[in-house]
Design a protein around this motif. Sequence first.
Motif, PDB file in Angstrom:
ATOM      1  N   ASN A  86       0.969  -1.127  -0.094  1.00 53.40           N
ATOM      2  CA  ASN A  86       0.230   0.103   0.065  1.00 53.40           C
ATOM      3  C   ASN A  86       0.910   1.330  -0.157  1.00 53.40           C
ATOM      4  N   ARG A  87       2.144   1.069  -0.357  1.00 52.51           N
ATOM      5  CA  ARG A  87       3.126   2.224  -0.240  1.00 52.51           C
ATOM      6  C   ARG A  87       4.213   1.769  -1.486  1.00 52.51           C
ATOM      7  N   ASP A  88       4.927   2.928  -2.097  1.00 47.37           N
ATOM      8  CA  ASP A  88       6.123   2.550  -2.772  1.00 47.37           C
ATOM      9  C   ASP A  88       7.104   1.878  -1.940  1.00 47.37           C
ATOM     10  N   PHE A  89       7.782   0.817  -2.588  1.00 47.21           N
ATOM     11  CA  PHE A  89       8.900   0.390  -2.003  1.00 47.21           C
ATOM     12  C   PHE A  89      10.343   1.181  -2.370  1.00 47.21           C
ATOM     13  N   VAL A  90      10.874   1.744  -1.453  1.00 47.01           N
ATOM     14  CA  VAL A  90      12.341   2.608  -1.735  1.00 47.01           C
ATOM     15  C   VAL A  90      13.347   2.134  -1.377  1.00 47.01           C
ATOM     16  N   LEU A  91      14.326   1.935  -2.364  1.00 50.34           N
ATOM     17  CA  LEU A  91      15.724   1.149  -1.629  1.00 50.34           C
ATOM     18  C   LEU A  91      16.675   2.045  -2.373  1.00 50.34           C
ATOM     19  N   LYS A  92      17.649   2.814  -1.249  1.00 47.60           N
ATOM     20  CA  LYS A  92      18.479   3.647  -1.563  1.00 47.60           C
ATOM     21  C   LYS A  92      19.978   2.842  -1.103  1.00 47.60           C
ATOM     22  N   TYR A  93      20.920   3.430  -2.305  1.00 53.66           N
ATOM     23  CA  TYR A  93      22.133   2.822  -1.675  1.00 53.66           C
ATOM     24  C   TYR A  93      23.446   3.822  -2.138  1.00 53.66           C
ATOM     25  N   ARG A  94      24.662   3.853  -1.397  1.00 51.12           N
ATOM     26  CA  ARG A  94      25.658   4.758  -1.676  1.00 51.12           C
ATOM     27  C   ARG A  94      26.841   4.006  -1.953  1.00 51.12           C
ATOM     28  N   LEU A  95      27.716   4.349  -2.965  1.00 48.38           N
ATOM     29  CA  LEU A  95      28.910   3.796  -3.002  1.00 48.38           C
ATOM     30  C   LEU A  95      29.832   4.455  -2.126  1.00 48.38           C
ATOM     31  N   SER A  96      31.088   3.712  -1.849  1.00 44.54           N
ATOM     32  CA  SER A  96      32.030   4.346  -0.982  1.00 44.54           C
ATOM     33  C   SER A  96      32.709   5.436  -1.719  1.00 44.54           C
ATOM     34  N   GLY A  97      33.423   6.155  -0.844  1.00 49.36           N
ATOM     35  CA  GLY A  97      34.083   7.384  -1.248  1.00 49.36           C
ATOM     36  C   GLY A  97      33.041   8.212  -2.115  1.00 49.36           C
ATOM     37  N   GLU A  98      31.789   7.943  -1.951  1.00 50.97           N
ATOM     38  CA  GLU A  98      31.153   8.842  -2.850  1.00 50.97           C
ATOM     39  C   GLU A  98      31.167   8.713  -4.526  1.00 50.97           C
ATOM     40  N   SER A  99      31.562   7.523  -4.642  1.00 53.31           N
ATOM     41  CA  SER A  99      31.724   7.134  -6.036  1.00 53.31           C
ATOM     42  C   SER A  99      30.368   7.270  -6.834  1.00 53.31           C
ATOM     43  N   ILE A 100      30.696   7.307  -8.130  1.00 53.02           N
ATOM     44  CA  ILE A 100      29.467   7.270  -9.146  1.00 53.02           C
ATOM     45  C   ILE A 100      29.967   6.233  -9.975  1.00 53.02           C
ATOM     46  N   ASP A 101      29.114   5.563 -10.583  1.00 55.32           N
ATOM     47  CA  ASP A 101      29.186   4.588 -11.691  1.00 55.32           C
ATOM     48  C   ASP A 101      29.142   5.237 -13.128  1.00 55.32           C
TER      49      ASP A 101
END
Length: 812
Positions: A285-300
């Motif tokens: 009955n609500r959006d499933f929200v998954l958040k994650y962050r990479l080490s060292g503020e890395s961006i793929d």
Amino acid sequence: MAEMNPIKVVSVALVFALSFLTSIHTGQGKRAGNGIAVGGIPGPALAEQGLPDTGDKTLSPYFFVKSEDSDVDRLPMKSTSAEVEIAGVIANVKVVQTYRNEGKRPIEAIYVFPASTRAAVSAMKMTIGERTVTAVIRKREEARRDYEQAKSQGKSASLLEQQRPNVFQMNVANIMPGDEIKTELTYNELLSPTEGVYEFVYPTVVGPRYSNQPAAGAPASEKWVQNPYLHEKEPPTYSFNITARLNAGLPIREITCPSHETAIRYEGQTRASVDLGANEKFGGNRDFVLKYRLSGESIDSGLLLYRGKDENFFLLTVQPPKRVVEAAIPAREYIFIVDVSGSMHGFPLEISKRLLTDLIGGLKPTDCFNVMLFSGDSTVMAERSVPASADNVRRAVEMIGRRQGGGGTELLPALKKALSLPRKEGVSRSMVIATDGFVTVEEEAFELIRSHIGDANFFPFGIGTSVNRMLIEGMARAGAGEPFVITRPDEAPAGAEKFRRYIQSPLLTNVKADFGAFGVYDVEPAGIPDVLAERPVVIFGKWRGEPSGKITVKGSTGAGEFAKTVDVGGSRPEEGNSVLKYLWARARITALTDRNQLRSDATRVGQITELGLKYGLLTSYTSFVAIDTLVRNQSGSDTVTQPLPLPQGVSDLAVGAPSPGLRMYKSMAAPRSAGRGEVSSRESAGSGRPQASPAREEKEKAPVKSDLRIAVRKVEVRGSLAETDVRSVVDSRAQEFLNCPEWSAGKHKPGIETIVIEWAVDRSGKVGNVRFVSSSKRLSAHLERCLIKIVKNWIFPSGGNKGTVVRVTIEY
């Protein structure tokens, strides 16, 4: 501005009840197989029972009523589940829906469900026992025709249609008694981080949409709005499950799920798995929200390549530079447009109040602003924007704080009125819109915003646990702004701060891409918009020849010019990147759809259809259909529409009709008159909502019999919830105590008394174990029961691993 008094609330409820009884007496309100509707009784519900449809009703959701006919299973949907595989920046999602007929007659099941606005749906199949049928993609009208023919022939069949880019409809025909049929669909989407945080959102429920469109003339693609809903706080009638497997490719720093309880297991530095908690079985009955962050503020970021048989595809992501704040920020004008309709009643409106308080409170004295509240009508704080002085800010906060939510959601008239407000020359104007987006006029809103692109930019805030992300994201895209989604009160300050940063200093402007010798074509987007958020620049496209040369992305920042170069030869085409063809096609379809909304063109419709057929994608003009070869039903079937739960925190007012047995809503307040200095417009006559006569309006302005006032003096919290979140709900709902007959009738003698009430809040936000701790004056048993009943109807934010105990001291 006058407070809403309890006499008005009761009078509106009584008028509504009398109208309802009259409609039953005259035969206008009838019980249908899936729901009971009043005034706006849905045509499909009538048709299922062979009842006449007068043709003068608007498209309306309605409340589900369990049929007494046990031979027909009215709840055929038994479970829905999703398996998510995230590899790098791409999510692959498999959705399984299980239908079972526990009745005695064959049925056709209809289920309306949401999806990500970026979902590229590329496959579907249907399983009946040991047999599996793979669906094929067809033009929409052809798929519907094939499905209807198979249904009439007695064959099991399934049809998947797109009603909106984020709203799908599944039809499953000829589910025989005892049958279990599973449908499985697969989609992919690109995940792009904001400020270093990747977010995967899996929508679970379509909120009830407000529409003033007459049902009789509505096209078939709009009939999904007439869907049955359960009452607030009722859990879904089907189970929900989701699992996620993450292979980030880079070390993972942290993973969080703010929406549901989950079990998170790390499997090395770059991999993790996420499973839904055992007590979230009915968490759909609500959006499933998954958040994650990479080490060292890395961006793929970088370049992905795929070489196909006939076409080659690429995906380029480039991280923009760090934000540079300008030394002198020019003055700006802000128009805050706030949805106070019935679907925003309660928890969503409390989030809006918190958000707007933070936004308006953060304006500089050199800024000017105005506030518009809208539901069926609209009210503005002033005829023209006022300076952001302390007095004006306080006035705006008080104006918003008094609203409780009620009425329809007339978004378009509100936008038109806001755009027509007088403006100051030479000052940049920004429109900030706070809404759950439960409307059906998305395309009209986008067109209106695009036609005024030079007049203002738009920053929509989606408010609630299951917002209409198509509307929120589309308004931002059309208005050269940035979308925000706020699901909990504690997210409001961060959302307001992000907005201020985006407005004050865009990350990158005048963005261009130079592909050099790399032979590209069919690039999306055709033009790169300014980058406001700390989010990568994303470019899709096709390429010819050999992958060589360099790509350079250039732009302007607050510190000067920016350039980032990517060596094409450093990336190799990989078979595992085949999903790029679907993501490119989805991006091209979105771009064509956006342009078609501004000016409809048959050529673009043909292009969208061709893309759907060529790449096997679900679109507005192409559908998936699966048909079994066996003839299994010779006796016809009953059509049932699966009822949906109301999104968590959304009240019954979102549906706008009384529930079975004439149970009235806990707040039937009519839209309040404009306060002193505010400018109001009457509710549209075509809104489908009752309008008060002048005589009734005068009667409703009569003074309240009681001069009793409620004041919350102390809030004590023990447990998972934050005191500020609890206080926000208590402050906004405490005036409901005035609805208790002993207090509303003026039986209280003047003087200051106190009561202390305590209750528990479980992990889902529901209230229980309400008790009186103390009272300076003895209360009657009737009054105590009334106050307890009111508190039990309150909804608090969900979250945390344990419950919360709340103790409140109230003066009256």
